[in-house]
Design a protein around this motif. Structure first.
Motif, PDB file in Angstrom:
ATOM      1  N   GLN A   1       0.860  -1.183   0.000  1.00 39.76           N
ATOM      2  CA  GLN A   1       0.000   0.000   0.000  1.00 39.76           C
ATOM      3  C   GLN A   1       0.900   1.237   0.000  1.00 39.76           C
ATOM      4  O   GLN A   1       1.740   1.386   0.886  1.00 39.76           O
ATOM      5  CB  GLN A   1      -0.894   0.024   1.228  1.00 39.76           C
ATOM      6  CG  GLN A   1      -2.027  -0.961   1.178  1.00 39.76           C
ATOM      7  CD  GLN A   1      -2.918  -0.839   2.405  1.00 39.76           C
ATOM      8  OE1 GLN A   1      -2.440  -0.630   3.515  1.00 39.76           O
ATOM      9  NE2 GLN A   1      -4.208  -0.983   2.200  1.00 39.76           N
TER      10      GLN A   1
ATOM     11  N   ILE B   1       2.409   4.813   0.662  1.00 38.70           N
ATOM     12  CA  ILE B   1       2.319   5.699   1.821  1.00 38.70           C
ATOM     13  C   ILE B   1       2.818   7.085   1.407  1.00 38.70           C
ATOM     14  O   ILE B   1       3.768   7.205   0.639  1.00 38.70           O
ATOM     15  CB  ILE B   1       3.124   5.148   3.024  1.00 38.70           C
ATOM     16  CG1 ILE B   1       2.864   5.973   4.282  1.00 38.70           C
ATOM     17  CG2 ILE B   1       4.601   5.051   2.716  1.00 38.70           C
ATOM     18  CD1 ILE B   1       3.374   5.349   5.555  1.00 38.70           C
TER      19      ILE B   1
ATOM     20  N   TYR C   1       6.636  -2.197   5.624  1.00 39.60           N
ATOM     21  CA  TYR C   1       5.307  -2.714   5.320  1.00 39.60           C
ATOM     22  C   TYR C   1       5.346  -4.230   5.439  1.00 39.60           C
ATOM     23  O   TYR C   1       6.060  -4.910   4.694  1.00 39.60           O
ATOM     24  CB  TYR C   1       4.871  -2.299   3.915  1.00 39.60           C
ATOM     25  CG  TYR C   1       3.454  -2.710   3.586  1.00 39.60           C
ATOM     26  CD1 TYR C   1       2.393  -1.953   4.044  1.00 39.60           C
ATOM     27  CD2 TYR C   1       3.185  -3.851   2.852  1.00 39.60           C
ATOM     28  CE1 TYR C   1       1.080  -2.312   3.767  1.00 39.60           C
ATOM     29  CE2 TYR C   1       1.879  -4.220   2.565  1.00 39.60           C
ATOM     30  CZ  TYR C   1       0.838  -3.450   3.024  1.00 39.60           C
ATOM     31  OH  TYR C   1      -0.451  -3.812   2.760  1.00 39.60           O
TER      32      TYR C   1
ATOM     33  N   TRP D   1       1.591  -0.728   7.663  1.00 41.20           N
ATOM     34  CA  TRP D   1       2.830   0.042   7.762  1.00 41.20           C
ATOM     35  C   TRP D   1       3.213   0.155   9.232  1.00 41.20           C
ATOM     36  O   TRP D   1       2.364   0.407  10.079  1.00 41.20           O
ATOM     37  CB  TRP D   1       2.632   1.443   7.158  1.00 41.20           C
ATOM     38  CG  TRP D   1       2.791   1.470   5.684  1.00 41.20           C
ATOM     39  CD1 TRP D   1       1.798   1.487   4.757  1.00 41.20           C
ATOM     40  CD2 TRP D   1       4.016   1.468   4.960  1.00 41.20           C
ATOM     41  NE1 TRP D   1       2.333   1.496   3.500  1.00 41.20           N
ATOM     42  CE2 TRP D   1       3.699   1.491   3.590  1.00 41.20           C
ATOM     43  CE3 TRP D   1       5.362   1.446   5.324  1.00 41.20           C
ATOM     44  CZ2 TRP D   1       4.670   1.495   2.592  1.00 41.20           C
ATOM     45  CZ3 TRP D   1       6.325   1.445   4.335  1.00 41.20           C
ATOM     46  CH2 TRP D   1       5.981   1.472   2.987  1.00 41.20           C
TER      47      TRP D   1
ATOM     48  N   SER E   1      -3.772   6.062   8.349  1.00 43.08           N
ATOM     49  CA  SER E   1      -3.957   7.365   7.713  1.00 43.08           C
ATOM     50  C   SER E   1      -4.419   8.388   8.747  1.00 43.08           C
ATOM     51  O   SER E   1      -5.244   8.097   9.598  1.00 43.08           O
ATOM     52  CB  SER E   1      -5.002   7.266   6.604  1.00 43.08           C
ATOM     53  OG  SER E   1      -4.431   6.703   5.462  1.00 43.08           O
TER      54      SER E   1
ATOM     55  N   ILE F   1      -2.130   6.778   3.980  1.00 42.07           N
ATOM     56  CA  ILE F   1      -1.915   5.461   3.369  1.00 42.07           C
ATOM     57  C   ILE F   1      -3.015   5.217   2.353  1.00 42.07           C
ATOM     58  O   ILE F   1      -4.194   5.309   2.676  1.00 42.07           O
ATOM     59  CB  ILE F   1      -1.909   4.359   4.445  1.00 42.07           C
ATOM     60  CG1 ILE F   1      -0.777   4.618   5.443  1.00 42.07           C
ATOM     61  CG2 ILE F   1      -1.776   2.989   3.797  1.00 42.07           C
ATOM     62  CD1 ILE F   1      -0.787   3.717   6.644  1.00 42.07           C
TER      63      ILE F   1
END
Length: 144
Positions: free
Chosen positions: A45, A47, A93, A98, A124, A139
């Motif tokens: 994902q 970041i 990750y 994360w 996030s 994120i």
């Protein structure tokens, strides 16, 4: 005549057993190789870190599984501030999240104003502070 025939049958049976075992090991090896390829293909994902302490809100986007933060020129996210250590913190990750880890920085790493003494999961909207530098974490959702 039955003695040599029995010996040949025993040898053929042993060879077929070894051939079967080699076939099973080959299939297992190929399956493990396929699984490891699937794991390396799995996407990280992305970041995004937005530097809130600068006037222009400088941002950094990463899609690799390892990100180093610090003042050092070899850092992935180079933070030019005297309160940031050369190798300040590390983002990684794994397990579909994360994680932030402090690398023994002089002025500490803080996640939402709590000191990071052991690895923590990032989400996030988190505010990450390295020395006096404040970074907003964003994120990306892979499903979007």
């Amino acid at each position: 005549m039955s003695g040599p025939i029995l010996l040949i049958l025993r040898i053929l049976m042993a060879l077929s057993l070894y051939a079967f075992l080699v076939g099973v090991l080959l299939i297992l090896w190929q399956d493990m190789k396929r699984q490891s390829n699937l794991l390396t293909i799995r996407k990280v994902q992305p970041i995004k870190l937005v530097n809130l302490t600068e006037e222009n809100d400088q941002s950094y986007q990463f899609s690799t599984s390892e990100v180093s933060l610090g003042r050092d020129s070899t850092s992935d996210c180079q933070l030019n501030d005297d309160t940031v250590s050369a190798k300040h913190a590390h983002l990684s990750y794994h397990h579909s999240n994360w994680w932030i880890t402090d690398l023994g920085s002089k002025n500490g790493t803080y996640l939402n104003q709590d000191e990071v003494k052991e690895p923590h999961v990032l989400t996030s909207g988190d505010k990450l502070q390295c020395g006096q530098v404040v970074l907003l974490v964003s994120i990306s959702d892979m499903n979007q």
